[in-house]
Design a protein around this motif. Structure first.
Motif, PDB file in Angstrom:
ATOM      1  N   MET A  81     -20.622  21.008 -26.314  1.00  0.00           N
ATOM      2  CA  MET A  81     -21.651  19.978 -25.685  1.00  0.00           C
ATOM      3  C   MET A  81     -22.780  21.078 -25.153  1.00  0.00           C
ATOM      4  O   MET A  81     -24.044  20.540 -25.157  1.00  0.00           O
ATOM      5  CB  MET A  81     -20.931  19.410 -24.670  1.00  0.00           C
ATOM      6  N   GLU A  82     -22.457  22.018 -24.569  1.00  0.00           N
ATOM      7  CA  GLU A  82     -23.468  23.120 -24.325  1.00  0.00           C
ATOM      8  C   GLU A  82     -24.193  23.594 -25.360  1.00  0.00           C
ATOM      9  O   GLU A  82     -25.640  23.514 -25.231  1.00  0.00           O
ATOM     10  CB  GLU A  82     -22.816  24.397 -23.300  1.00  0.00           C
ATOM     11  N   ARG A  83     -23.890  23.676 -26.406  1.00  0.00           N
ATOM     12  CA  ARG A  83     -24.426  24.479 -27.631  1.00  0.00           C
ATOM     13  C   ARG A  83     -25.406  23.270 -28.036  1.00  0.00           C
ATOM     14  O   ARG A  83     -26.727  23.715 -28.676  1.00  0.00           O
ATOM     15  CB  ARG A  83     -23.383  24.970 -28.862  1.00  0.00           C
ATOM     16  N   LEU A  84     -24.940  22.164 -28.027  1.00  0.00           N
ATOM     17  CA  LEU A  84     -25.598  21.144 -28.760  1.00  0.00           C
ATOM     18  C   LEU A  84     -26.838  20.572 -27.593  1.00  0.00           C
ATOM     19  O   LEU A  84     -27.775  19.869 -27.902  1.00  0.00           O
ATOM     20  CB  LEU A  84     -25.045  19.783 -28.861  1.00  0.00           C
ATOM     21  N   GLY A  85     -26.789  20.813 -26.272  1.00  0.00           N
ATOM     22  CA  GLY A  85     -27.614  20.650 -25.001  1.00  0.00           C
ATOM     23  C   GLY A  85     -27.429  19.034 -25.171  1.00  0.00           C
ATOM     24  O   GLY A  85     -28.499  18.458 -24.719  1.00  0.00           O
ATOM     25  N   MET A  86     -26.532  18.493 -25.247  1.00  0.00           N
ATOM     26  CA  MET A  86     -26.399  16.804 -25.135  1.00  0.00           C
ATOM     27  C   MET A  86     -25.399  16.587 -23.832  1.00  0.00           C
ATOM     28  O   MET A  86     -24.318  17.329 -23.736  1.00  0.00           O
ATOM     29  CB  MET A  86     -25.770  16.162 -26.469  1.00  0.00           C
ATOM     30  N   SER A  87     -25.252  15.513 -23.439  1.00  0.00           N
ATOM     31  CA  SER A  87     -24.364  15.134 -22.222  1.00  0.00           C
ATOM     32  C   SER A  87     -23.267  14.418 -22.795  1.00  0.00           C
ATOM     33  O   SER A  87     -23.350  14.166 -23.823  1.00  0.00           O
ATOM     34  CB  SER A  87     -25.198  14.192 -21.265  1.00  0.00           C
ATOM     35  N   LEU A  88     -22.301  14.420 -21.903  1.00  0.00           N
ATOM     36  CA  LEU A  88     -20.892  13.810 -22.203  1.00  0.00           C
ATOM     37  C   LEU A  88     -21.130  12.524 -22.597  1.00  0.00           C
ATOM     38  O   LEU A  88     -20.768  11.892 -23.660  1.00  0.00           O
ATOM     39  CB  LEU A  88     -20.224  13.771 -21.180  1.00  0.00           C
ATOM     40  N   GLU A  89     -22.221  11.536 -21.997  1.00  0.00           N
ATOM     41  CA  GLU A  89     -22.510  10.168 -22.278  1.00  0.00           C
ATOM     42  C   GLU A  89     -23.113  10.195 -23.582  1.00  0.00           C
ATOM     43  O   GLU A  89     -22.845   9.349 -24.390  1.00  0.00           O
ATOM     44  CB  GLU A  89     -23.349   9.804 -21.307  1.00  0.00           C
ATOM     45  N   GLU A  90     -23.896  10.996 -24.115  1.00  0.00           N
ATOM     46  CA  GLU A  90     -24.842  11.032 -25.124  1.00  0.00           C
ATOM     47  C   GLU A  90     -23.889  11.195 -26.216  1.00  0.00           C
ATOM     48  O   GLU A  90     -23.826  10.358 -27.370  1.00  0.00           O
ATOM     49  CB  GLU A  90     -25.838  11.898 -25.398  1.00  0.00           C
ATOM     50  N   LEU A  91     -22.817  11.954 -26.363  1.00  0.00           N
ATOM     51  CA  LEU A  91     -21.890  12.555 -27.361  1.00  0.00           C
ATOM     52  C   LEU A  91     -20.806  11.323 -27.325  1.00  0.00           C
ATOM     53  O   LEU A  91     -20.423  11.019 -28.516  1.00  0.00           O
ATOM     54  CB  LEU A  91     -21.127  13.676 -27.126  1.00  0.00           C
ATOM     55  N   GLN A  92     -20.499  10.624 -26.262  1.00  0.00           N
ATOM     56  CA  GLN A  92     -19.437   9.531 -26.344  1.00  0.00           C
ATOM     57  C   GLN A  92     -20.207   8.441 -27.191  1.00  0.00           C
ATOM     58  O   GLN A  92     -19.554   7.711 -27.891  1.00  0.00           O
ATOM     59  CB  GLN A  92     -19.073   9.132 -24.991  1.00  0.00           C
ATOM     60  N   ASN A  93     -21.425   8.104 -26.767  1.00  0.00           N
ATOM     61  CA  ASN A  93     -22.365   7.095 -27.242  1.00  0.00           C
ATOM     62  C   ASN A  93     -22.595   7.378 -28.986  1.00  0.00           C
ATOM     63  O   ASN A  93     -22.181   6.443 -29.599  1.00  0.00           O
ATOM     64  CB  ASN A  93     -23.658   6.796 -26.822  1.00  0.00           C
ATOM     65  N   LEU A  94     -22.545   8.477 -29.177  1.00  0.00           N
ATOM     66  CA  LEU A  94     -22.953   8.827 -30.722  1.00  0.00           C
ATOM     67  C   LEU A  94     -21.459   8.634 -31.309  1.00  0.00           C
ATOM     68  O   LEU A  94     -21.302   8.216 -32.533  1.00  0.00           O
ATOM     69  CB  LEU A  94     -23.339  10.436 -30.783  1.00  0.00           C
ATOM     70  N   ASN A  95     -20.189   9.138 -30.735  1.00  0.00           N
ATOM     71  CA  ASN A  95     -18.995   8.865 -31.352  1.00  0.00           C
ATOM     72  C   ASN A  95     -18.633   7.583 -31.594  1.00  0.00           C
ATOM     73  O   ASN A  95     -18.349   7.166 -32.532  1.00  0.00           O
ATOM     74  CB  ASN A  95     -17.818   9.558 -30.398  1.00  0.00           C
ATOM     75  N   ARG A  96     -19.085   6.552 -30.390  1.00  0.00           N
ATOM     76  CA  ARG A  96     -18.714   5.263 -30.603  1.00  0.00           C
ATOM     77  C   ARG A  96     -19.525   4.560 -31.942  1.00  0.00           C
ATOM     78  O   ARG A  96     -19.009   3.864 -32.730  1.00  0.00           O
ATOM     79  CB  ARG A  96     -19.211   4.358 -29.516  1.00  0.00           C
ATOM     80  N   THR A  97     -21.030   5.165 -32.083  1.00  0.00           N
ATOM     81  CA  THR A  97     -21.713   4.636 -33.118  1.00  0.00           C
ATOM     82  C   THR A  97     -21.255   5.184 -34.456  1.00  0.00           C
ATOM     83  O   THR A  97     -21.006   4.135 -35.479  1.00  0.00           O
ATOM     84  CB  THR A  97     -23.192   5.097 -32.923  1.00  0.00           C
ATOM     85  N   LEU A  98     -20.530   6.294 -34.476  1.00  0.00           N
ATOM     86  CA  LEU A  98     -20.238   6.633 -35.890  1.00  0.00           C
ATOM     87  C   LEU A  98     -18.947   6.210 -36.339  1.00  0.00           C
ATOM     88  O   LEU A  98     -18.579   5.885 -37.572  1.00  0.00           O
ATOM     89  CB  LEU A  98     -20.181   8.542 -35.742  1.00  0.00           C
ATOM     90  N   ASN A  99     -18.190   6.023 -35.330  1.00  0.00           N
ATOM     91  CA  ASN A  99     -16.834   4.992 -35.492  1.00  0.00           C
ATOM     92  C   ASN A  99     -17.190   3.800 -35.906  1.00  0.00           C
ATOM     93  O   ASN A  99     -16.372   3.218 -36.815  1.00  0.00           O
ATOM     94  CB  ASN A  99     -15.940   5.096 -34.226  1.00  0.00           C
TER      95      ASN A  99
END
Length: 152
Positions: free
Chosen positions: A123-141
């Motif tokens: 998360m730190e390396r990507l510079g993305m928030s937990l919320e952004e990554l959770q939304n991305l994960n939902r979209t990818l699923n």
């Protein structure tokens, strides 16, 4: 059911291709995992196997194959390498000799503690928030589910 692409100037332009975005995103995100996993002695596919086993405990090869969406021919060499590294154990299921059960060894369980730092590091390396990554994960699923359905 064809979508309306009339508002896209060139529907065949590379930057408009979902397949291209997925491949590049996958390759670049996985590149962030490599330097984190290498000191642990894991490749990314091996890490996914360990994640499944840490979460579910004892799994048959068939269950593991289904969870990871990998065919057994691809999974088998991964399991052999993890077993050689003493991170997992494969043995015939005592209840059903036809099934090969996979479990985590004490060394594999000890590795989990180091692995717990990986999500925050990514998360730190990507510079993305937990919320952004959770939304991305939902979209990818949703994409995975849609792409897995039989064409109409």
């Amino acid at each position: 059911m064809a979508g309306d692409l009339s508002n896209i100037p060139d529907p065949l332009a590379l930057e408009n291709q979902v397949c291209f975005a997925l491949v590049v995103a996958s390759r670049t995100v996985l590149a962030h995992y490599r330097p984190i996993l290498e000191p642990m002695g894991l490749t990314h596919p091996q890490y996914l196997v360990m994640l499944a086993l840490w979460e579910h405990g004892r799994l048959s090869v068939k269950e593991l194959s289904r969870l990871l969406q990998l065919d057994p021919g691809t999974l088998s060499p991964l399991l052999k390498r993890l077993e050689s590294a003493d991170l997992i154990r494969r043995q015939r299921d005592s209840r059903d000799e036809r099934l090969l059960a996979v479990t985590v060894t004490p060394a594999g369980q000890a590795l989990r503690e180091r692995a717990e730092k990986i999500p925050a590091t990514i998360m730190e390396r990507l510079g993305m928030s937990l919320e952004e990554l959770q939304n991305l994960n939902r979209t990818l699923n949703r994409v995975i589910d849609a792409a897995s359905r039989e064409p109409v």
